[in-house]
Design a protein around this motif. Structure first.
Motif, PDB file in Angstrom:
ATOM      1  N   SER A 105      16.028  63.282  -3.086  1.00  0.00           N
ATOM      2  CA  SER A 105      15.875  64.340  -2.080  1.00  0.00           C
ATOM      3  C   SER A 105      15.395  63.671  -0.798  1.00  0.00           C
ATOM      4  O   SER A 105      14.797  62.597  -0.851  1.00  0.00           O
ATOM      5  CB  SER A 105      14.859  65.374  -2.559  1.00  0.00           C
ATOM      6  OG  SER A 105      13.606  64.748  -2.729  1.00  0.00           O
ATOM      7  N   GLU A 130      12.721  60.514   5.278  1.00  0.00           N
ATOM      8  CA  GLU A 130      11.984  60.064   4.098  1.00  0.00           C
ATOM      9  C   GLU A 130      12.779  60.516   2.875  1.00  0.00           C
ATOM     10  O   GLU A 130      13.096  61.689   2.742  1.00  0.00           O
ATOM     11  CB  GLU A 130      10.600  60.704   4.082  1.00  0.00           C
ATOM     12  CG  GLU A 130       9.743  60.281   2.911  1.00  0.00           C
ATOM     13  CD  GLU A 130       8.483  61.140   2.808  1.00  0.00           C
ATOM     14  OE1 GLU A 130       7.446  60.717   3.318  1.00  0.00           O
ATOM     15  OE2 GLU A 130       8.569  62.238   2.221  1.00  0.00           O
ATOM     16  N   ASN A 173      13.169  60.495  -1.371  1.00  0.00           N
ATOM     17  CA  ASN A 173      12.469  60.314  -2.644  1.00  0.00           C
ATOM     18  C   ASN A 173      13.483  60.182  -3.765  1.00  0.00           C
ATOM     19  O   ASN A 173      14.432  60.960  -3.842  1.00  0.00           O
ATOM     20  CB  ASN A 173      11.623  61.556  -2.967  1.00  0.00           C
ATOM     21  CG  ASN A 173      10.261  61.511  -2.324  1.00  0.00           C
ATOM     22  OD1 ASN A 173       9.911  60.544  -1.669  1.00  0.00           O
ATOM     23  ND2 ASN A 173       9.499  62.572  -2.527  1.00  0.00           N
ATOM     24  N   VAL A 194       8.128  58.167  -8.792  1.00  0.00           N
ATOM     25  CA  VAL A 194       8.706  58.587  -7.509  1.00  0.00           C
ATOM     26  C   VAL A 194       8.702  57.381  -6.580  1.00  0.00           C
ATOM     27  O   VAL A 194       7.665  56.761  -6.366  1.00  0.00           O
ATOM     28  CB  VAL A 194       7.898  59.742  -6.860  1.00  0.00           C
ATOM     29  CG1 VAL A 194       8.530  60.150  -5.532  1.00  0.00           C
ATOM     30  CG2 VAL A 194       7.784  60.928  -7.796  1.00  0.00           C
ATOM     31  N   THR A 218       9.595  56.252  -2.795  1.00  0.00           N
ATOM     32  CA  THR A 218       9.841  56.834  -1.473  1.00  0.00           C
ATOM     33  C   THR A 218      10.284  55.742  -0.506  1.00  0.00           C
ATOM     34  O   THR A 218       9.633  54.708  -0.388  1.00  0.00           O
ATOM     35  CB  THR A 218       8.559  57.524  -0.957  1.00  0.00           C
ATOM     36  OG1 THR A 218       8.121  58.440  -1.950  1.00  0.00           O
ATOM     37  CG2 THR A 218       8.806  58.255   0.351  1.00  0.00           C
TER      38      THR A 218
END
Ligand SMILES: *[C@@H]1O[C@H](CO)[C@@H](O)[C@H](O)[C@H]1NC(C)=O
Ligand SMILES: *[C@@H]1O[C@H](CO)[C@@H](O)[C@H](O)[C@H]1NC(C)=O
Ligand SMILES: *[C@@H]1O[C@H](CO)[C@@H](O)[C@H](O)[C@H]1NC(C)=O
Ligand SMILES: *[C@@H]1O[C@H](CO)[C@@H](O)[C@H](O)[C@H]1NC(C)=O
Length: 372
Positions: free
Chosen positions: A249, A259, A261, A301, A303
């Motif tokens: 996403s 940004e 993820n 996660v 990023t």
């Protein structure tokens, strides 16, 4: 006179017999262990005193005292015996036979008899115990929700009364899972009923778990309760995997900066790497955080912060590696879909314009006709 000579003859006989007794004895191991389904060699040796007589015949008796094999030493053509044994090479005054493939029925006492010329025979006995090892599968991994089969084999089911399976979790808690005893049905302990099955076999015991849950992880011990030999066991360990279903996403955090993820929930934790095609317009390396969940899974996660311009030029992929996967799962950031959407919008616009033009044209044509 006659009586005296008879006495002398008798004395001589007795002394010959006594000498014969001293002329040899047979040594053989008292007890031996033979592994099942393998060849096994038994041997006896004649220990002679000086001036001993010639050996005329050697005879082996099986566990039922039936003739197993006979031969005259030094005469290969004289060997006769049962199919499942053969004469093995041996030094002089030693006799060896090989049971080609040891089975449960070969357990018992064997006798070797050495016949000496005129002096009778000497014999030895060896008692054989047939044994087997328990072989378990190598350690296994199973995917949560799928099936796992664990198995143990024992070569002497005739000696087994019962086979039992126990589970020991990583925390060391141990509990009975299932058991199978001769002439009965496999028994599954209540907490496992409906998702654990046990084969009705004492030689090849198979424990099937379906669907596999995370808490099924741990080691499983198959315990064979045998006659005489006592309990024997082997252990196989199971790891359960939860495969990742990664998702990407992204959002714009400041003008021109995105940004992204990439998230993956799995067990054990997945490894996430980003594949940015030969370009380094990323704002530093990705930042990865892990979060352990009570059910044993871990959320990872990763990023990545990139310049939004990069999205138009190159494909950015998140690659998720996991031990339970043959190859990494790649998830693209929707750059390609964006282009496709742009094409779709242009095509639709062109089509709409054409339709409008056609309508205007038709309308004008009709109006023209009406006017005429
Ligand atoms: C075989 O013979 C021995 C004595 O020679 C005896 O002790 C044994 O019980 C016999 N075995 C069988 C199975 O008949
Ligand atoms: C199986 O796994 C257990 C525990 O994870 C380990 O102790 C054992 O050595 C493993 N056995 C084999 C054959 O890899
Ligand atoms: C990415 O994950 C972090 C937490 O790890 C969250 O704070 C952030 O809002 C997420 N961003 C997107 C675009 O989902
Ligand atoms: C990556 O960025 C550095 C400056 O930050 C630049 O010197 C280098 O040429 C760039 N490499 C590539 C392959 O674009």
């Amino acid at each position: 006179m006659a009586e005296a000579s008879f006495r002398m003859v008798l004395q001589q006989c007795v002394s010959i017999l006594m000498v014969a007794r001293l002329q040899g004895r047979v040594t053989a191991p008292e007890r031996l262990q033979a592994p099942v389904e393998r060849p096994f060699t038994l041997s006896c040796s004649l220990i002679r005193d000086r001036g001993a007589e010639a050996l005329t015949q050697v005879r082996w008796l099986d566990v039922q005292n039936q003739t197993l094999l006979t031969y005259r030493p030094g005469d290969p053509d004289s060997v006769s015996g049962q199919q499942h044994v053969e004469l093995a090479a041996s030094p002089r005054d030693t006799s060896a036979i090989t049971i080609k493939r040891v089975g449960f029925r070969d357990e018992g006492c064997y006798t070797c008899i050495f016949h000496l010329q005129a002096a009778g025979s000497q014999q030895g006995t060896t008692c054989l115990t047939v044994n087997s090892r328990i072989t378990a599968d190598a350690n296994q991994t199973a995917v949560s929700g799928k099936q796992a089969t664990l198995s143990c084999s024992y070569g002497l089911p005739e000696k087994v009364q019962q086979v039992r399976w126990r589970h020991t979790s990583g925390q060391g808690e141990s509990r009975e899972v299932a058991s199978y005893a001769k002439r009965s049905d496999p028994m599954i302990e209540p907490p496992f009923q409906g998702r654990v099955w046990l084969s009705a076999s004492l030689s090849h015991s198979q424990l099937t778990i379906q669907p596999v849950a995370i808490q099924d992880e741990g080691c499983y011990t198959c315990l064979y309760e045998t006659h005489r030999e006592g309990p024997r066991s082997s252990t196989v360990c199971l790891s359960t995997y939860v495969l990742p279903k990664p998702q990407v996403s992204y959002k714009t955090v400041s003008p021109g900066v995105i940004e992204a993820n990439c998230t993956a929930l799995s067990r054990p934790p997945a490894e996430i790497v980003w594949n940015v095609e030969r370009d380094n317009r990323t704002m530093g390396p990705p930042v990865t955080v892990q979060q352990s969940h009570a059910d044993g899974t871990t959320l990872v996660v990763s990023t990545l912060t990139v310049q939004s311009a990069l999205l138009k030029d190159v494909s950015i992929k998140c690659l998720v590696h996991h031990r339970g996967l043959e190859s990494a799962i790649a998830v693209s950031m929707n750059t390609k879909i964006g282009t496709a959407l742009a094409i779709l919008i242009s095509v639709t616009t062109v089509a709409a314009l054409l339709v409008m033009a056609l309508c205007i044209c038709l309308w004008k044509c009709f109006l023209h006709k009406d006017a005429e």
